[in-house]
Structure formats: structure tokens, C-alpha cells
Design a protein around this motif. Structure first.
Motif, mmCIF file in Angstrom:
data_model
loop_
_atom_site.group_PDB
_atom_site.id
_atom_site.type_symbol
_atom_site.label_atom_id
_atom_site.label_comp_id
_atom_site.label_asym_id
_atom_site.label_seq_id
_atom_site.Cartn_x
_atom_site.Cartn_y
_atom_site.Cartn_z
ATOM 1 N N LEU A 1 101.211 72.774 -32.082
ATOM 2 C CA LEU A 1 101.669 71.755 -32.615
ATOM 3 C C LEU A 1 100.593 71.134 -33.387
ATOM 4 O O LEU A 1 100.672 71.043 -35.021
ATOM 5 C CB LEU A 1 103.005 70.536 -32.886
ATOM 6 N N MET A 2 99.586 70.735 -33.106
ATOM 7 C CA MET A 2 98.800 70.052 -33.496
ATOM 8 C C MET A 2 97.914 71.460 -34.114
ATOM 9 O O MET A 2 97.291 71.349 -35.159
ATOM 10 C CB MET A 2 97.987 69.482 -32.309
ATOM 11 N N ALA A 3 97.579 72.623 -33.561
ATOM 12 C CA ALA A 3 96.754 73.485 -34.275
ATOM 13 C C ALA A 3 97.944 73.424 -35.538
ATOM 14 O O ALA A 3 97.017 73.895 -36.636
ATOM 15 C CB ALA A 3 97.399 75.203 -33.209
ATOM 16 N N ILE A 4 98.990 73.734 -35.953
ATOM 17 C CA ILE A 4 99.877 73.632 -37.463
ATOM 18 C C ILE A 4 99.067 72.940 -38.173
ATOM 19 O O ILE A 4 99.182 72.754 -38.822
ATOM 20 C CB ILE A 4 101.098 74.580 -36.406
ATOM 21 N N MET A 5 99.503 71.337 -37.821
ATOM 22 C CA MET A 5 98.931 70.329 -38.034
ATOM 23 C C MET A 5 97.574 70.784 -38.515
ATOM 24 O O MET A 5 97.521 70.392 -40.276
ATOM 25 C CB MET A 5 99.163 68.984 -37.499
ATOM 26 N N ASN A 6 96.419 70.691 -37.805
ATOM 27 C CA ASN A 6 95.143 70.973 -38.293
ATOM 28 C C ASN A 6 94.958 72.289 -39.329
ATOM 29 O O ASN A 6 94.149 72.194 -40.535
ATOM 30 C CB ASN A 6 94.385 71.130 -37.094
ATOM 31 N N ASN A 7 95.490 73.237 -38.842
ATOM 32 C CA ASN A 7 95.678 74.511 -39.960
ATOM 33 C C ASN A 7 96.135 73.917 -41.628
ATOM 34 O O ASN A 7 95.403 74.416 -42.715
ATOM 35 C CB ASN A 7 96.380 75.199 -39.695
ATOM 36 N N VAL A 8 96.983 72.992 -41.775
ATOM 37 C CA VAL A 8 97.794 72.553 -42.990
ATOM 38 C C VAL A 8 96.770 71.138 -43.557
ATOM 39 O O VAL A 8 96.070 71.284 -44.285
ATOM 40 C CB VAL A 8 99.043 72.231 -43.062
ATOM 41 N N SER A 9 96.154 70.534 -42.635
ATOM 42 C CA SER A 9 95.050 69.537 -42.646
ATOM 43 C C SER A 9 93.312 70.793 -43.739
ATOM 44 O O SER A 9 93.470 70.039 -44.531
ATOM 45 C CB SER A 9 94.617 68.830 -41.754
ATOM 46 N N VAL A 10 93.411 71.465 -42.815
ATOM 47 C CA VAL A 10 92.292 72.093 -43.968
ATOM 48 C C VAL A 10 92.860 72.374 -45.414
ATOM 49 O O VAL A 10 91.866 71.692 -46.489
ATOM 50 C CB VAL A 10 91.410 73.802 -43.302
ATOM 51 N N TRP A 11 93.970 72.706 -45.711
ATOM 52 C CA TRP A 11 94.344 73.041 -47.221
ATOM 53 C C TRP A 11 94.506 72.350 -48.096
ATOM 54 O O TRP A 11 94.201 71.501 -48.836
ATOM 55 C CB TRP A 11 95.671 74.073 -47.222
ATOM 56 N N TRP A 12 95.103 70.806 -47.107
ATOM 57 C CA TRP A 12 95.938 69.437 -47.743
ATOM 58 C C TRP A 12 94.015 68.802 -48.287
ATOM 59 O O TRP A 12 93.764 68.530 -49.234
ATOM 60 C CB TRP A 12 96.394 68.186 -46.920
ATOM 61 N N HIS A 13 92.731 69.223 -47.337
ATOM 62 C CA HIS A 13 91.488 68.660 -48.149
ATOM 63 C C HIS A 13 91.227 69.067 -49.011
ATOM 64 O O HIS A 13 90.558 69.046 -49.704
ATOM 65 C CB HIS A 13 90.905 68.595 -46.083
ATOM 66 N N VAL A 14 91.220 70.603 -48.895
ATOM 67 C CA VAL A 14 90.690 71.571 -50.349
ATOM 68 C C VAL A 14 91.408 70.655 -51.240
ATOM 69 O O VAL A 14 90.471 70.850 -52.322
ATOM 70 C CB VAL A 14 90.564 73.393 -49.508
ATOM 71 N N ALA A 15 92.478 71.267 -51.333
ATOM 72 C CA ALA A 15 93.680 70.778 -52.129
ATOM 73 C C ALA A 15 93.553 69.689 -52.871
ATOM 74 O O ALA A 15 93.357 68.883 -53.851
ATOM 75 C CB ALA A 15 95.340 71.308 -52.616
ATOM 76 N N GLY A 16 93.453 68.572 -51.876
ATOM 77 C CA GLY A 16 92.500 67.713 -52.047
ATOM 78 C C GLY A 16 92.105 66.963 -53.073
ATOM 79 O O GLY A 16 91.533 66.038 -53.985
#
Length: 531
Positions: A179-194
Motif C-alpha cells: 500500500l505504501m508503494a501505491i501511495m508513493n506513486n500517487v504522491s509523485v503526481w500529486w507533487h507534480v500537479a500540486g
């Protein structure tokens, strides 16, 4: 480990498992992370939405715009050199022990012991710092949309939110490593878009922007040193270096790529790339974000840039330049990114705690090296959370470097915790980097390496770490200087007290006891089992 369990986790047909076995460990953790996921955790921990925004005041009060426009790219380039030297090391030795394992391999048990403890303290401190910064931004976000909440501000309330953030990070980490791996994948795009969203807001919403000349020449000195001078020797060679904390703290935690290497497929190559790529992309994105904030500083009633706004961090700048609604939007994007970062920091810290305990270097190691049914170090997660709370308790004390009529509340304790993180982590990096340079061409290179460039890269990396660490051990505000007429314990940067205290404790422990039983990494698989 039982024979049945060992057989289940050791598959010598798999190159990752075989390499891990050659280093002495069986495949106990679940190797389900992709190369992108490995990069993502370091990118998430670096989190320009966290470090750039929560530590903005550290650079502003110690240099102002020039401490951002000039210091950030220079320090970032030096940190990239550090990252490249570490990429070479993780490629050669892809294990969760990471930094300390490299030091023990290259310099013996004592080097590994000191490195492990410095790294562990740094990781726990960065977890505490990010979680507290996240709590602060959550409080800011709610305040932007609720006047009653804003009026009830208190350090106690922020600390309670901090406990909640730590609780969320702990529960998510205990639940599942995948689950942590999935969350970190989402986090990358959140940071880029954010970051893109925040930069666009700062470009188009404010009524006016500052000039390029302002961004690259304006100087501020709120440290109290040199009577506020922005042209003295002290300003250029002491005050501005205090502001290095912004860059050095933001771009840290990338050793997570190493700590998660036992859970990453193709770790020898992917973990190495993850380190330097997370640094490079964060340095570029962070600079764009920070410069957008500097350009957005509004003018005061006199028509000149209102430099007093930056003294309180990014919030006063956002409020004055954007208005309540847009400020709330920016703060929400930032707080969510910082929550992702908090979870990732907990993952990295707990893995290092697990690995160091696996080699019996931590008191109560049998508890912290135990894996749950989900094959994650749940007890280690709880230990990291508990210590994070303890070292952040001083944040409950209010520190005003202004006056009663014009208060400037500065989170000295937060800056101290982040300084502990920087010093602990980077000093732990310096030991194996130096030892690799000392080994020269006899070093056992991995799939990814720096070739002959290590001959200048490694000494440069060590020099940067030592020099910046010395500056960050000094009190960044005059009132924290013992003997000064403004001295008060609440102004004291307690980072060196903690770091030096830990080093003294480690030395005593080593001389009295540890050197008799700590022999470095302990094999969990027999050498005879490795083909």
C-alpha cells in the motif's frame, strides 16, 4: 527463521534475492516495489511541498530573496554530487541497512555502529519535522476557511494535529508495505500537479509581482546578528549560511531508496537511479516553486516590497498576495503533499529501525526486528512514532523574536528538529562516502557507478556535509547565543545538544559494551546456501 520460511523467501533464480543472499540476508520483506515506486518514496520524502514551504522562513530571515535565488541552486548542485556518490554505493550494496551497512562493509563494525545511529536519529527527526510541518499547514488550511478556527489558534492545538498525523502515518504503514508503494506513486503526481497549480496561482492571481533585480539582489537579516546589517562580513559568511537549512533540509531523505532496496525489483540499478533522479527533479521543481513565491511578495503601503511578510513564512505572503480563498487552496494542496511525505518518512524510518535491529544494534532489537503478518515492521513503526513525539515536545513553547505589539512567532523548535534531521542524516552519509573514496579502485562496483569521477566527487561531498553541518549547529538567532544580553533558552538551537549528546552516548556505549559484541551486519542466511 525456520527452514520452511527460509525456503519460501530465498529463490536463487532471482538476481535480487541472490545478491541479497550474497550480502548475508534472506528475502524476508516483500519485494513488490517497482523502480518507479523506489524513486517515488525519495521524491515524496524530499517533498518540495513540505520542505520549501515549512522552512521558507529559515532562508528568508537569514538572507531574504538572495538566500533563495542563489543559495538554492548552489547547494542543490552540491547535494546532487552527494546523491551520485550514494547511488554508486547502493548499487554495490542494495540492502535495507543502507548507509550503515555500507559503512560497516567498508570501515568495520565501529564505522557501521556510528553511521547507523546517526542515520536512525536523522530519519526519526525528519519524520517528526515533516509531521509537525504538516500539522501546521493543516491548521493553516482550516483557518483560511474558518475565522472561528483562526481565532482559536494555539500551539497545543497544532501539537494535537501533529499527533493525529503521526497516528495516520503509523496506521497506514502497519497495514501494508505494498500500500505504501501505491501511495508513493500517487504522491509523485500529486507533487507534480500540486506544484504546477501553486506556481500558476502565484503567477496569475496577484495584482503585481516583484522584479528580477529584487529576486536576485534583495537582502534581509532578521537574525539579530550584526545589528541587522545586510552588507557585513557576518551577513555573508554566517547569516546567509544559516539559511542553507532550507535547501539542505528539503533535499534530504533520499536514502529511502536504499532502505527500500530489499523491497524493490532490480534494486542494484533502480535504487541507484532513484537517489540521483529524486534529487535532480526536486531541485528543479523546488526552485521554480520558491522563486514563484519570491516574485509574489506584495508591496507595502509605502510602495516598496513588504519584506516583513516573509519573516513569518509563506502564509503571510500568500494571505497578502492571494486573498483567503486562493490561500486556502494553496495550503490544502501543500498540506496533502506533506501528509504523503509524512507517511513516506515513516516507511523509511521504520525500515532502517528494522534493519539496524536485525543486526542487534538497538536496545530491544528482538521487538523492532519483528515482522507482522503483512511482512512489515509494525513495532518499529510504533517506536519511531513515540520518539518523534518526544523530540518535538519543545514545539509547545512559544518563541517571539518580535515585540508584544508586533510579534514574529518563529518555530525555533521546528527548525531545531529539522537541523537534527539534516545533521544526523548527512553526517551518516559522509562516513561511507569517505570510506568509499579511501578504498579507491579496490571498491567493489555495482551495476551503476561513477567511474573515476569518485576521486573528486567523494571529497567534495564530504566537505559540503561537514561545512553545512557546522553552520547548522550554530544558533540562527542572536538570542540563542550563550552570553548574549538577549539570551534565553527558548531561543536555543538544541540540535547540536542532541546530536553531540548522542555521539557522546554512542562513544561511551561503544567503549564500555558494544565493541565486545557488535560485529557489524549479522547474516540471516548461511554462506553455503549461496550458489
Amino acid at each position: 527463521m525456520s527452514t520452511e520460511s527460509r525456503d519460501r523467501h530465498v529463490d536463487m533464480e532471482d538476481p535480487d534475492t541472490k545478491r541479497l543472499a550474497e550480502m548475508g540476508y534472506s528475502q524476508d520483506l516483500d519485494r513488490s516495489w517497482s523502480g518507479f515506486s523506489n524513486f517515488a518514496i525519495s521524491f515524496s520524502i524530499i517533498s518540495i511541498l513540505a520542505g520549501c514551504l515549512t522552512n521558507f522562513a529559515a532562508a528568508w530571515n537569514n538572507g531574504g530573496p538572495v538566500s533563495i535565488s542563489w543559495s538554492w541552486p548552489i547547494i542543490s548542485a552540491l547535494i546532487l554530487v552527494i546523491g551520485l556518490t550514494m547511488s554508486e554505493l547502493v548499487s554495490a550494496y542494495p540492502t535495507s541497512g543502507g548507509i550503515y551497512w555500507w559503512a560497516a562493509k567498508l570501515g568495520g563494525p565501529r564505522a557501521g555502529f556510528y553511521t547507523g545511529w546517526l542515520n536512525l536519529i536523522g530519519l526519526i527527526a525528519v519524520t517528526a519535522g515533516v509531521a509537525y510541518g504538516c500539522a501546521t499547514f493543516i491548521d493553516f488550511t482550516i483557518s483560511a476557511f474558518s475565522s472561528s478556527w483562526a481565532e482559536g489558534y494555539s500551539l497545543t492545538r497544532v501539537f494535537i494535529i501533529f499527533l493525529v498525523v503521526l497516528g495516520i502515518a503509523s496506521v497506514l504503514n502497519i497495514f501494508s508495505g505494498h500500500l505504501m508503494a501505491i501511495m508513493n506513486n500517487v504522491s509523485v503526481w500529486w507533487h507534480v500537479a500540486g506544484v504546477l497549480a501553486i506556481v500558476l496561482i502565484l503567477l496569475f492571481v496577484p495584482d503585481q509581482h516583484q522584479s528580477i533585480n529584487y529576486a536576485f539582489t534583495e537582502r534581509v537579516n532578521n537574525s539579530g546578528y550584526s545589528d541587522g546589517s545586510v552588507s557585513s562580513f557576518i551577513f555573508f559568511f554566517a547569516v546567509i549560511p544559516f539559511g542553507f537549512l532550507l535547501t539542505q533540509y528539503t533535499i534530504t531523505g533520499y536514502d529511502a531508496c536504499a532502505h527500500l532496496s530489499e523491497e524493490t525489483k532490480g534494486a542494484s540499478m533502480h535504487a541507484a537511479k532513484g537517489i540521483w533522479q529524486s534529487i535532480l527533479y526536486s531541485a528543479i521543481g523546488g526552485y521554480i516553486l520558491l522563486m514563484a513565491i519570491v516574485f509574489a511578495v506584495p508591496n507595502g503601503a509605502d510602495g516598496n516590497p513588504d519584506n516583513s511578510l516573509g519573516a513569518g513564512g509563506v502564509l503571510p505572503i500568500f494571505d497578502a498576495a492571494l486573498g483567503a480563498n486562493w490561500t486556502g487552496t494553496v495550503l490544502f494542496i501543500s498540506a496533502a503533499g506533506q501528509l504523503f511525505c509524512s507517511v513516506a518518512c515513516m516507511t523509511s524510518s521504520s525500515r532502517m529501525t528494522y534493519a539496524f535491529s536485525r543486526d542487534r544494534a538497538v536496545p530491544g532489537s528482538h521487538l523492532w526486528s519483528k515482522l507482522s503478518s503483512n511482512r512489515v515492521p509494525a513495532n518499529a513503526v510504533l517506536l519511531v512514532a513515540a520518539i518523534s513525539v518526544l523530540i518535538t515536545l519543545p514545539a509547545l513553547v512559544e518563541v517571539n523574536i518580535g515585540t508584544a505589539d508586533a510579534p514574529i512567532i518563529v518555530p525555533i523548535a521546528f527548525f531545531a528538529v529539522t537541523s537534527i534531521a539534516v545533521q544526523g542524516l548527512y553526517l551518516s552519509f559522509a562516513i561511507p562516502i569517505y570510506l568509499r573514496w579511501k578504498h579507491g579502485d579496490n571498491f567493489e562496483k555495482g551495476e551503476w557507478n561513477n567511474g573515476a569521477k569518485y576521486k573528486w566527487m567523494n571529497p567534495l561531498a564530504v566537505a559540503e556535509i561537514v561545512i553545512v553541518s557546522l553552520f547548522l549547529m550554530m544558533p540562527s538567532y542572536r538570542g540563542g547565543l550563550p552570553g548574549d544580553e538577549l539570551f534565553s533558552w527558548k531561543f536555543v538551537n538544541y540540535a547540536p545538544i542532541v546530536v553531540i549528546g548522542v555521539l557522546i552516548a554512542i562513544t561511551i556505549w561503544w567503549e564500555v559494551s558494544a565493541k565486545k559484541w557488535f560485529k557489524g551486519p549479522i547474516r540471516t542466511i548461511d554462506a553455503a546456501e549461496v550458489p
